[in-house]
Design a protein around this motif. Structure first.
Motif, PDB file in Angstrom:
ATOM      1  N   VAL A 182       0.835  -1.200   0.000  1.00 50.68           N
ATOM      2  CA  VAL A 182       0.000   0.000   0.000  1.00 50.68           C
ATOM      3  C   VAL A 182       0.873   1.255   0.000  1.00 50.68           C
ATOM      4  CG1 VAL A 182      -1.593   1.360   1.419  1.00 50.68           C
ATOM      5  CG2 VAL A 182      -2.040  -1.050   1.021  1.00 50.68           C
ATOM      6  N   GLU A 190       2.365   1.732  -3.462  1.00 51.95           N
ATOM      7  CA  GLU A 190       1.393   2.261  -4.415  1.00 51.95           C
ATOM      8  C   GLU A 190       1.084   3.734  -4.138  1.00 51.95           C
ATOM      9  OE1 GLU A 190       0.029   1.026  -7.180  1.00 51.95           O
ATOM     10  OE2 GLU A 190       1.227  -0.793  -6.966  1.00 51.95           O
ATOM     11  N   LEU A 191       1.058   4.137  -2.869  1.00 55.36           N
ATOM     12  CA  LEU A 191       0.825   5.541  -2.540  1.00 55.36           C
ATOM     13  C   LEU A 191       1.968   6.420  -3.034  1.00 55.36           C
ATOM     14  CD1 LEU A 191      -0.734   5.393   1.038  1.00 55.36           C
ATOM     15  CD2 LEU A 191      -1.816   6.230  -1.048  1.00 55.36           C
ATOM     16  N   ALA A 239       1.790   9.301  -5.822  1.00 53.63           N
ATOM     17  CA  ALA A 239       2.137  10.665  -5.440  1.00 53.63           C
ATOM     18  C   ALA A 239       3.195  11.255  -6.370  1.00 53.63           C
ATOM     19  CB  ALA A 239       2.610  10.714  -4.000  1.00 53.63           C
TER      20      ALA A 239
END
Length: 83
Positions: A69, A72-73, A77
């Motif tokens: 997670v 992926e963030l 970004a």
């Protein structure tokens, strides 16, 4: 057609009515002793090796999931620049 249905009913009735009840030993008092003794082991690990394996697998999947997670963030970004 009706003969087959009737035969099926007889087989079903016979297997249900002639089933023998097996006596099952009550293991609850033994399990209560194991889970209530004060030996410093958390209750979610007192079940034995299977509990330890399930706990560690759950923790490993949780760490991997959190890492994915976060990856992926960060990827969302900071998008890739087009060449």
């Amino acid at each position: 057609m009706y003969r087959q249905l009737f035969a099926l009913q007889q087989v079903a009735r016979r297997s249900i009515s002639s089933s023998v009840r097996r006596q099952v030993e009550n293991k609850v008092p033994q399990k209560q002793k194991v889970f209530q003794e004060d030996n410093g082991v958390p209750v979610h690990l007192k079940g034995g090796t299977a509990d330890v394996v399930l706990y560690r697998a759950t923790m490993a999947l949780t760490v991997v999931g959190v890492g994915y997670v976060l990856f992926e963030l960060v990827k969302a970004a900071f998008p890739q620049k087009k060449a």
